[in-house]
Motif scaffolding. Structure first.
Motif, short mmCIF file in Angstrom:
data_model
loop_
_atom_site.label_atom_id
_atom_site.label_comp_id
_atom_site.label_asym_id
_atom_site.label_seq_id
_atom_site.Cartn_x
_atom_site.Cartn_y
_atom_site.Cartn_z
N ARG A 26 0.83 -1.20 0.00
CA ARG A 26 0.00 0.00 0.00
C ARG A 26 0.87 1.25 0.00
N MET A 27 0.44 2.24 -0.80
CA MET A 27 1.02 3.59 -0.75
C MET A 27 0.37 4.32 0.41
N GLU A 28 1.19 5.00 1.22
CA GLU A 28 0.63 5.73 2.35
C GLU A 28 1.39 7.03 2.59
N GLY A 29 0.70 7.99 3.13
CA GLY A 29 1.33 9.26 3.46
C GLY A 29 0.30 10.37 3.51
N TYR A 30 0.79 11.59 3.73
CA TYR A 30 -0.09 12.76 3.74
C TYR A 30 -0.19 13.34 2.34
N ALA A 31 -1.36 13.20 1.75
CA ALA A 31 -1.57 13.74 0.40
C ALA A 31 -1.67 15.26 0.44
N ILE A 32 -2.19 15.80 1.55
CA ILE A 32 -2.32 17.25 1.72
C ILE A 32 -1.87 17.61 3.12
N ALA A 37 -7.15 24.80 3.56
CA ALA A 37 -7.53 25.04 4.95
C ALA A 37 -7.93 23.75 5.63
N PRO A 38 -7.68 23.63 6.93
CA PRO A 38 -8.17 22.46 7.68
C PRO A 38 -9.67 22.29 7.50
N GLY A 39 -10.09 21.05 7.33
CA GLY A 39 -11.52 20.75 7.19
C GLY A 39 -12.08 21.02 5.82
N PHE A 40 -11.21 21.28 4.82
CA PHE A 40 -11.71 21.70 3.51
C PHE A 40 -12.58 20.64 2.85
N CYS A 41 -12.33 19.34 3.13
CA CYS A 41 -13.14 18.30 2.49
C CYS A 41 -13.85 17.43 3.54
N ARG A 42 -14.11 18.03 4.68
CA ARG A 42 -14.76 17.27 5.76
C ARG A 42 -16.12 16.75 5.31
N GLY A 43 -16.82 17.55 4.52
CA GLY A 43 -18.12 17.11 4.02
C GLY A 43 -18.00 15.87 3.15
N SER A 44 -16.96 15.81 2.31
CA SER A 44 -16.76 14.64 1.46
C SER A 44 -16.42 13.41 2.28
N LEU A 45 -15.57 13.59 3.30
CA LEU A 45 -15.19 12.46 4.15
C LEU A 45 -16.39 11.97 4.96
N ARG A 85 -8.17 9.93 5.68
CA ARG A 85 -8.41 10.32 7.06
C ARG A 85 -7.85 11.72 7.29
N GLU A 86 -8.60 12.54 8.00
CA GLU A 86 -8.16 13.89 8.33
C GLU A 86 -7.70 13.96 9.78
N ASP A 87 -6.55 14.62 10.00
CA ASP A 87 -6.12 14.92 11.36
C ASP A 87 -5.61 16.36 11.40
N GLU A 88 -4.95 16.74 12.47
CA GLU A 88 -4.50 18.13 12.60
C GLU A 88 -3.49 18.53 11.53
N LYS A 89 -2.73 17.56 11.03
CA LYS A 89 -1.69 17.86 10.05
C LYS A 89 -2.25 18.02 8.65
N GLY A 90 -3.16 17.13 8.26
CA GLY A 90 -3.68 17.19 6.90
C GLY A 90 -4.54 15.99 6.56
N ILE A 91 -4.53 15.61 5.27
CA ILE A 91 -5.30 14.48 4.78
C ILE A 91 -4.33 13.32 4.54
N TRP A 92 -4.49 12.28 5.34
CA TRP A 92 -3.66 11.07 5.21
C TRP A 92 -4.40 10.07 4.34
N PHE A 93 -3.65 9.35 3.50
CA PHE A 93 -4.28 8.36 2.63
C PHE A 93 -3.52 7.05 2.67
N SER A 94 -4.24 5.99 2.35
CA SER A 94 -3.65 4.66 2.17
C SER A 94 -4.32 4.03 0.96
N LEU A 95 -3.51 3.66 -0.03
CA LEU A 95 -4.04 3.14 -1.29
C LEU A 95 -3.40 1.80 -1.63
#
Length: 217
Positions: free
Chosen positions: A26-32, A53-61, A93-103
């Motif tokens: 799996r590819m993993e890391g902070y995409a944003i 900005a933090p929370g920019f895609c919270r609605g999508s998540l 997944r969103e946290d304080e740093k950004g958007i983390w992904f695992s693909l």
């Protein structure tokens, strides 16, 4: 707002081996990373950098939990689906740093997996911007801030990163302005030529009318 894509460097990037119950690495890391400067963007006649900005895609998540899934594609190609949040091939997944992904790389071709392992990939988001602000940094560089967006897909892409310095950004902005001024000068010259031709045509018409009146006498 129209659909657009944005490409980001991956932070804390790894391609980890498959764990128990997984069928592929799996590819993993902070995409944003929130509030960090993007690479240089030229769009709509503007040259600028962009921040998220933090929370920019919270609605999508949050929509994922309600059954509105986000898809993973290879280089935004709908003919090359890699998975989605429906089956956990893609995890966001969103946290304080950004958007983390695992693909999951299960559907990657051999050269695509090699590019992933070599660190040659970035992540690009397909999104529709909803709330957007403009500002200007102290050095004169324009900054766009994505406050809210609908994210509908994420893509690994092979893309040469342009980590622009402030000096490079200013140089690019000056170049863009010079190109615009040059185009304006060309338009002015064309307009003057057209006006000159119109004036000549008017004079010729007046001469012909004068001749016709003389002959009529």
């Amino acid at each position: 707002m129209s659909k657009t894509t944005r490409t980001f460097e991956i932070e804390d990037y790894v391609v980890r081996d498959a764990q128990e119950g997984e069928r592929a690495p799996r590819m993993e890391g902070y995409a944003i990373v929130f509030n960090s400067d993007s690479s240089l963007i030229r769009e709509g006649g503007r040259t600028f950098i962009e921040r998220v900005a933090p929370g920019f895609c919270r609605g999508s998540l949050e929509g994922v939990a309600e059954g509105r899934h986000i898809h993973a594609l290879w280089s935004h190609d709908r003919q090359k689906p890699l998975g989605s949040t429906r089956n956990d091939n893609l995890v966001l997944r969103e946290d304080e740093k950004g958007i983390w992904f695992s693909l999951s790389t299960e559907r990657f071709e051999r050269r695509e997996l090699a590019a992933a392992r070599d660190g040659d990939l970035q992540v690009s988001f397909g999104m529709r911007k909803i709330d957007y602000d403009w500002s200007v940094r102290d050095d004169g560089v324009k900054v766009g801030l994505i406050r809210s967006a609908e994210v509908f897909e994420i893509s690994p892409v092979v893309f040469a990163a342009y980590n622009a310095t402030s000096a490079e950004l200013r140089e690019e902005m000056i170049r863009s302005h010079d190109e615009w001024e040059a185009s304006q000068r060309v338009e002015e010259v064309v307009e003057e030529q057209v006006e000159d031709k119109i004036d000549v045509s008017r004079e010729l018409v007046l001469i012909e009318l004068g001749r016709a009146r003389i002959q009529a006498r």
